[in-house]
Scaffold this active site. Structure first.
Site, mmCIF file in Angstrom:
data_model
loop_
_atom_site.group_PDB
_atom_site.id
_atom_site.type_symbol
_atom_site.label_atom_id
_atom_site.label_comp_id
_atom_site.label_asym_id
_atom_site.label_seq_id
_atom_site.Cartn_x
_atom_site.Cartn_y
_atom_site.Cartn_z
ATOM 1 N N ARG A 249 49.853 35.719 -14.466
ATOM 2 C CA ARG A 249 49.186 36.893 -13.879
ATOM 3 C C ARG A 249 50.167 37.768 -13.113
ATOM 4 O O ARG A 249 49.968 38.984 -13.022
ATOM 5 C CB ARG A 249 48.038 36.444 -12.968
ATOM 6 N N GLY B 257 35.947 35.395 -16.389
ATOM 7 C CA GLY B 257 34.641 35.964 -16.051
ATOM 8 C C GLY B 257 34.602 37.453 -16.385
ATOM 9 O O GLY B 257 33.601 37.960 -16.907
ATOM 10 N N GLY C 23 42.047 32.885 -15.972
ATOM 11 C CA GLY C 23 43.241 32.479 -15.243
ATOM 12 C C GLY C 23 43.683 31.086 -15.639
ATOM 13 O O GLY C 23 44.841 30.858 -16.010
ATOM 14 N N LYS D 8 33.596 27.173 -13.446
ATOM 15 C CA LYS D 8 32.769 28.184 -12.766
ATOM 16 C C LYS D 8 31.437 28.295 -13.505
ATOM 17 O O LYS D 8 31.098 29.334 -14.088
ATOM 18 C CB LYS D 8 33.509 29.520 -12.726
#
Ligand SMILES: Nc1ncnc2c1ncn2[C@@H]1O[C@H](COP(=O)(O)OP(=O)(O)O)[C@@H](O)[C@H]1O
Ligand SMILES: O=C(OP(=O)(O)O)[C@H](O)COP(=O)(O)O
Length: 400
Positions: free
Chosen positions: A34, A381, A357, A199
């Site tokens: 990232r 997401g 990620g 998540k």
């Protein structure tokens, strides 16, 4: 949406909202993907003579400073990648930040401390978020949104701040949207979607939409156990989103009606405890059928039969979107499921997109060549919600 090229940035203080939420082991960055993805926009602004103020969140601290989530290691790595010093501000909107910003010359770069050390960043209260955005706005003249991984968050630095400053989208956001658009228009079939990760509450909701789009949905990772429970299996101490069981049952029924193939694990790797990711001490996992998960154990990866099943379901797809590791890949005992899915994607002639990620980090950490995939997205997401056709707060805020 304006781009950086539409802004006059020379001599101006430009606030860049990046997503530098990288995996850390203590202060060691285990995957810098990232940060590397953020470099082109920052380097372009440096080249153009801007005073560049970079900001990001890292992890999920509770609205107050927490040294475990400091961006200090990220500032060092960003400096190495840019080949120039990055001044690190020890706070986000306080004296430290103001001093660092005041000290910037044209072409200099600063990184602010974790935005989520301030409760205003993630607040659900518009006024509280707005007040924090006002303080961020006071630091800068212009805003560049480039944190694709966070554009689905209605947070102060993502949503409220661009309303307060002339703004544009950075190069990463433009590049991500370019590729993801291909998955919303004329997608080549069969279209398979693989979902996993941790998540669960965030991502279960997109399945309703995926049922309208995908031909095949494969579920692994922490996400799988709510499905297995909904089918009547005992799941021991595995990750569970109990309140979502009725929704999951509805998804399974709707998939049947629509002829969407829903593929769930047939076996999993279990252990009595979550593994130690620091020492990587052997966890002695056991492969069990999903009908035989012991009450005192938790599922931490898909099992060997499921690995074969999932590979077979991916090799003949024409398009694959994958978000969320199949297991706790950070520990070698639970990495095989994620490896098997990555390997199947590498071998498949399909157009493959990996998002998230941790998913992107997993692919690199497990030794796969990024170029073997069609696209590796910095957002999990965010890309899922984009594919869902939702209005993403961080993109809506960048529109003119
Ligand atoms: N069965 C499981 N139980 C608990 N955590 C899991 C399980 N499978 C995967 N995980 C965890 O999921 C995390 C990644 O999830 P998530 O953040 O949703 O993915 P991404 O960042 O790619 O969007 C990893 O840290 C991994 O250890
Ligand atoms: O890691 C992220 O999302 P992802 O795990 O869905 O890729 C982003 O940095 C957003 O973080 P958040 O899910 O804590 O808001």
């Amino acid at each position: 949406m304006k781009t950086i090229d539409d802004l006059q940035v020379a001599g101006k203080r430009v606030f860049v909202r990046a997503d530098l939420n990288v995996p850390l082991d203590g202060e060691t960055i285990t995957d810098d993907g990232r940060i590397r993805a953020a470099v082109p926009t920052i380097a372009k602004l440096v080249q153009a003579g801007a005073k560049v103020i970079v900001a990001s969140h890292l992890g999920r601290p509770k609205g107050e400073p927490d040294p475990r989530f400091s961006l200090a290691p990220v500032a060092r790595r960003l400096g190495e990648l840019l080949g120039k010093e990055v001044a690190f501000a020890a706070d986000t909107v306080g004296d430290g930040a103001r001093q660092v910003v005041d000290g910037l010359a044209d072409g200099d770069v600063a990184l602010l401390e974790n935005l989520r050390f301030n409760a205003g960043e993630t607040s659900k209260d518009d006024a509280e978020r707005g007040a924090f955005a006002d303080r961020l706005a006071a630091l800068a003249d212009l805003y560049v949104g480039d944190g694709f991984g966070a554009v689905h968050r209605k947070h102060a630095s993502v949503y409220d701040l661009p309303a307060r400053l002339p703004h544009a989208a950075g190069d990463l956001i433009a590049a991500e949207l370019n590729v993801l658009k291909q998955l919303t228009e004329n997608v080549k079939r069969p279209y398979a979607v693989v979902l996993g990760g941790a998540k669960v509450s965030d991502k279960l909701g997109v399945i309703g939409h995926l049922l309208e789009k995908a031909d095949r949905i494969l579920i692994g990772g922490g996400m799988a156990y709510t499905f297995l429970k909904a089918q009547g299996h005992e799941i021991g101490t595995s990750l569970l989103q109990e309140d979502q069981i009725p929704a999951v049952q509805e998804y399974l029924a709707r998939a049947k009606e629509r002829g969407v193939e829903f593929v769930l694990p047939v076996d999993v790797l279990v252990a009595p405890e979550f593994p130690d990711l620091k020492t990587k001490a052997p966890a002695n996992p056991r492969a069990v059928s999903v009908a035989e998960i012991p009450a005192d154990q938790q599922g931490l990866d898909i099992g060997p039969e499921t690995r074969k099943l999932y590979a077979s379901k991916l090799t003949d797809a024409a398009t694959v979107f994958w978000n969320g590791p199949m297991g706790v890949f950070e520990h070698p005992d639970f990495a095989e499921g994620t490896k098997a899915v990555a390997q199947a994607l590498v071998e498949s002639p399909a157009f493959t997109v990996v998002g998230g990620g941790d998913s992107a980090a997993a692919v690199r950490i497990l030794g796969f060549d990024e170029k073997a995939f069609g696209h590796i997205s910095t957002g999990g997401g965010a890309s899922l919600e984009y594919l869902e056709g939702k209005t993403l707060p961080g993109l809506a805020a960048l529109e003119d």
